[in-house]
Design a protein around this motif. Sequence first.
Motif, PDB file in Angstrom:
ATOM      1  N   LYS A  34       0.828  -1.209   0.000  1.00 42.21           N
ATOM      2  CA  LYS A  34       0.000   0.000   0.000  1.00 42.21           C
ATOM      3  C   LYS A  34       0.863   1.260   0.000  1.00 42.21           C
ATOM      4  O   LYS A  34       0.664   2.177  -0.795  1.00 42.21           O
ATOM      5  CB  LYS A  34      -0.917   0.008   1.239  1.00 42.21           C
ATOM      6  N   THR A  35       1.826   1.255   0.923  1.00 40.88           N
ATOM      7  CA  THR A  35       2.718   2.411   0.993  1.00 40.88           C
ATOM      8  C   THR A  35       3.466   2.582  -0.324  1.00 40.88           C
ATOM      9  O   THR A  35       3.618   3.700  -0.831  1.00 40.88           O
ATOM     10  CB  THR A  35       3.721   2.222   2.146  1.00 40.88           C
ATOM     11  N   THR A  36       3.906   1.459  -0.862  1.00 46.95           N
ATOM     12  CA  THR A  36       4.641   1.503  -2.127  1.00 46.95           C
ATOM     13  C   THR A  36       3.797   2.156  -3.213  1.00 46.95           C
ATOM     14  O   THR A  36       4.261   3.055  -3.921  1.00 46.95           O
ATOM     15  CB  THR A  36       5.029   0.077  -2.545  1.00 46.95           C
ATOM     16  N   MET A  51      -2.707  10.071   2.012  1.00 44.62           N
ATOM     17  CA  MET A  51      -2.492   9.878   3.445  1.00 44.62           C
ATOM     18  C   MET A  51      -2.148   8.425   3.717  1.00 44.62           C
ATOM     19  O   MET A  51      -2.944   7.542   3.465  1.00 44.62           O
ATOM     20  CB  MET A  51      -3.766  10.227   4.209  1.00 44.62           C
ATOM     21  N   ASP A  52      -0.957   8.214   4.261  1.00 41.67           N
ATOM     22  CA  ASP A  52      -0.530   6.852   4.575  1.00 41.67           C
ATOM     23  C   ASP A  52      -0.738   6.582   6.055  1.00 41.67           C
ATOM     24  O   ASP A  52       0.020   7.063   6.882  1.00 41.67           O
ATOM     25  CB  ASP A  52       0.944   6.682   4.204  1.00 41.67           C
ATOM     26  N   GLU A  53      -1.753   5.833   6.363  1.00 36.67           N
ATOM     27  CA  GLU A  53      -2.092   5.523   7.759  1.00 36.67           C
ATOM     28  C   GLU A  53      -1.938   6.746   8.653  1.00 36.67           C
ATOM     29  O   GLU A  53      -1.188   6.717   9.634  1.00 36.67           O
ATOM     30  CB  GLU A  53      -1.202   4.387   8.286  1.00 36.67           C
ATOM     31  N   PRO A  54      -2.641   7.805   8.342  1.00 35.59           N
ATOM     32  CA  PRO A  54      -2.399   9.053   9.065  1.00 35.59           C
ATOM     33  C   PRO A  54      -2.775   8.969  10.541  1.00 35.59           C
ATOM     34  O   PRO A  54      -2.270   9.730  11.349  1.00 35.59           O
ATOM     35  CB  PRO A  54      -3.294  10.060   8.342  1.00 35.59           C
TER      36      PRO A  54
HETATM   37 MG   LIG Z   1       2.726   1.008   4.879  1.00 38.83          MG
END
Ligand SMILES: [Mg+2]
Lengths: 269, 268, 251
Positions: A61-63, A173-176
Amino acid sequence: MAIAEQNTIPLAAPTFSDNNIVEVKGVSKFYEPDIQALLDINLGFPKGQMTTLLGPSGCGKTTLLKIIAGLLEPTEGDVFVNGQLVTGPGPERAFVFQDFALMPWATVLRNVSFGLELRGMAKDERYEIARRYITNVGLEGFGEKYPHELSGGMRQRVGLARAMAVDADVLMMDEPFSAVDEQTRRQFQEDLLNLLSIEKKTVLFVTHSIEEAVYVSDQIVLLSPRPGRINKTVRPDIDHAASSDEIRRGKNYLDSVEEIWHELKGYLE
Amino acid sequence: MSSPSASVATPIASPSFRISQITIWRVLSLILLFGAWEIAGRVPISIAFPTFFETMSSLGTMIIDGRMAKAYAKTLEPLVIGIGLSTAFGIIFGVLMGLSRKFQWIGEPIFIVMQAAPMAALIPLVTFLYGIGVAAKVVAVVILAAPIIVLNCFRAVRNASPSLIQMCQSFQGSQIQVIRKVIIPDAAPMMFSGLRLGVAAGFIGVILAELLITPNGVGDLITYHRSVAEYADMYAAIFSIVFFAAVTVGLLEKAEVTIFRPEKKGAA
Amino acid sequence: MKIFGFQIPSVFSLLIWAGVWEVIGQLEWVFIFPPLSGVLIELWDLVGTNAFHKASISTLKSFCYGMFFAITGGVSLGFFMGRVDAANKLLGMWVNIFASAPLSSLVPVLILLFGLGQTTIIVTVVLFAIWIITLDTLAGIKHVSPSLIEMGQSFGASRWNLLYKILFWAALPEILAGIRMGFIRAVKGVIIGQLLVSIIDFGQMFATFSRNLYMEEFWALTLVLFVFALGISSLIGEMEKRVEYYAGVRD
Ligand SMILES: [Mg+2]
Ligand SMILES: Nc1ncnc2c1ncn2[C@@H]1O[C@H](COP(=O)(O)OP(=O)(O)OP(=O)(O)O)[C@@H](O)[C@H]1O
C-alpha cells in the motif's frame, strides 16, 4: 520513468474517464529482483472522492502511494494525474505522513507553511495562508508552538494543515491516524470529513482499520498479500450527511464491514 | 534510496556479487589513499616525505630483520598491562558507581574531568615516580585509558534495563543474582565498547610516553630514524602502529558485534 | 548525596577530591603532589606572568584556527559522505581508522613537514578533531528520518533546499555532539602537539617546569588547561541541550 519497452509494446488503449483524476496503469514494483511488492495494478481514483487502500501488512500500500506521489519509480507501468504522466513529485499532489514528518526545529506555523516556503512564496503571504489552515484543522493559537509541545493527534493535524496549505488537488495519506489514540482518531475522522466536504479534495487513504475505511471512504480497494494485486473494489455508499451514530449503525456500513472482513479473512488461510 | 530516480537503475545483485562489491570498494579506497601518498612522495612535497613504496619496502626490511618484533614487544607489554589494569578499575569502579548513588556522587565528576581534560600533560611527571621503565609506560596508558573505561562501565551498569531487573526481582532473584545474571550481561556490550575506546586511548598514551620519556619501542623507532634522517624507516614505523591500532580496534569492534549484538550481525 | 535533606550536586564531590589532594600534599608523601593550596597560590601568580599570557594567546590562536578547519572540513566531509554513497565507501574506512588511530605517532611527521612552530600545532588540532566531527555528522545525516526527506521531496524541494532546510537542521544534534567531542580531542591534541614540539608555548612551559622540578607551577598550568577543557565542553553541552528535544521526536 517508464521503461524503454514503451516504444515497442503499445500500452493498452488508455481508458480515461473524465472523472478519474489519478490513473494507475499496469504498475508493478520490484524492490529487489526477488521482492515484488506490486503486480500489475490498474486503478482509477475518481475526482473529489475518497479512495482507501486496504490490505494485509506488507502488501504494498505504501509503495503504491509513494509511486503515485512520485517518491518512488514503478518498475513497470505509468501513473497519470490530471492526464499528465507522473515523473516526480508535483504541486497537484500532497502527502500526509504516517509519522507526521514534522520538522522539530520549526514552529507549527513554519511547518504548515513549509510547502509554500519551498515554492518561494513571500513570508507574510505564506504565513497568512498557513494561519488559515491551522485554524481550519482546529489548532488556532498553536502557531508558535513546537511539534514536541503537541500531542500525537495535534501533530497529525499540523501534517494535514501542511498538506492542505499547498492547495493540491490530491491528498495522499498513509495511515495518518495509526499513531493516534482511538478517541482522537474518531474525532479526527469526522473533522477530516467535514474539512473535505468544504475543500473538495481527492483523497488517497491507506489504513489497516476496516471500520475506518468504511466510515470515511467512497471507494475501498482491497489488495491481496504480496505481491499486491487488486482483488476487489467496494463502494460502501454511505450518506455522510447523516450523524456518526446513524452511519455506524446503518445497514450499508455494517454490510460493507462484513464484506471486507470476509474478504480479508480469506488471506489468512 | 533518497532520490526518486535512483531505484530503477539498481543493478541486479546476488549475495556473492555484493560481497565482491564490498571488496572492490575496499581496494579502491586503499588505492585512493596510497596512490595519493605515492604521488605526493614523488613530487616530492618535502624531502622528508618518502613515497608509499619506499615506505613499504622499509617496512618489509624492518619486519624481516626483527626490528619491528623487538619494538612491538616493548610497546605492547605496557599497553596490555595498562589496559588490563584499566579494565579492572573500570569494572570495579563502574559497577560500584552504577549500583550505588553514593559512589556515583563521589566518583562520576572526577572521572568526567579526567576524561575531558588533557591528561597527557601529566605524562612528563610520570618519570619522576616510575623512572623510564615499563611502569612509567603502564601509568601513561592507564591515565589515558582508565577514565573512558570506567565511565563506560558506569553508564552501562546505570542504564541496565529496569524492566529486566524488575523481572529478575519478581522471580525472587537475590541482589547478587540480579547483578550477576541481569545487570552485568545487560551492561556487557557497552562495557566492551568502552574497552575499545580505552584501547584506542591507550595506544595514544603508550606512543606518547615512548616519544616523550622512555626511548624504546615503536616510539623510539620513530624518534631514532628521524634523528638519522632515515625517513622511510620512520614512516614505516608510524604506518605500522596506525595499521596495528586500526586492526586491533577493528577486531574488538567485530568481536563486540559477534559476541554481544547478534541482531546487528551482517548489517555492517 | 543528601545532607540534612538537601540534595548536594555531585560537582561538589570535586571539593572532597581537592581536600584529599591537599592532605596528600601536606603529608609530603610524593614530591610530585604539592599541596593544592600552594598550587592555587602559584596559579594566581602564573596567570599574571607575561610568559603565560603569550603562551595562552598563541595556543588559543592555534586552537581556534585548528577548530575552524576541523569543523568546516569535518561537517562538509560528513555531509558529502552522507549524501554520496561512493564517497562514503571510498573514505569511510580511512575516517574510521584515523578517528581511533594513535595520532600522537603522527606528530613527529608533522614536525618534519611543518617545522617546530604554530603550523604543526594547528595541523595537530585539525587531525585530532576532524574525524570525530566527520563521523558524527555522517551519523546525523544517516539518521535523518526518511519521511522527513520524502516530505521535502513531495513539496518539490531542490537538492540545495533539502540540504540546508532539512538535512542540516535534522542532523544538528549529532553535529553538535561531534563538535563537542572534537573540542575535547582538540584540547588533548594541542597539548600533545606542544609537549612533543616542546619549544613553544605551554609545551615549553611544561618542559621547563618539569625539568626544574617546579611542581607547583606544573600543576597550576595543568589546572588551567583542565578548567579550559571542561569549560568548553560544558558550553557546547549547553548548546546541545537546546536541541535535545529533537531526539524525542525521532523514533
Ligand atoms: Mg505502509
Ligand atoms: N526499501 C525496500 N526494500 C526492499 N523491500 C521493501 C522496501 N520497502 C518495502 N519493501 C517490501 O515491499 C513490500 C511492500 O511494502 P509496503 O511498505 O508498501 O507495504 P504496506 O502495505 O504499506 O505494509 P504496512 O501495512 O505494513 O505499512 C513489503 O513486503 C516490504 O517488505
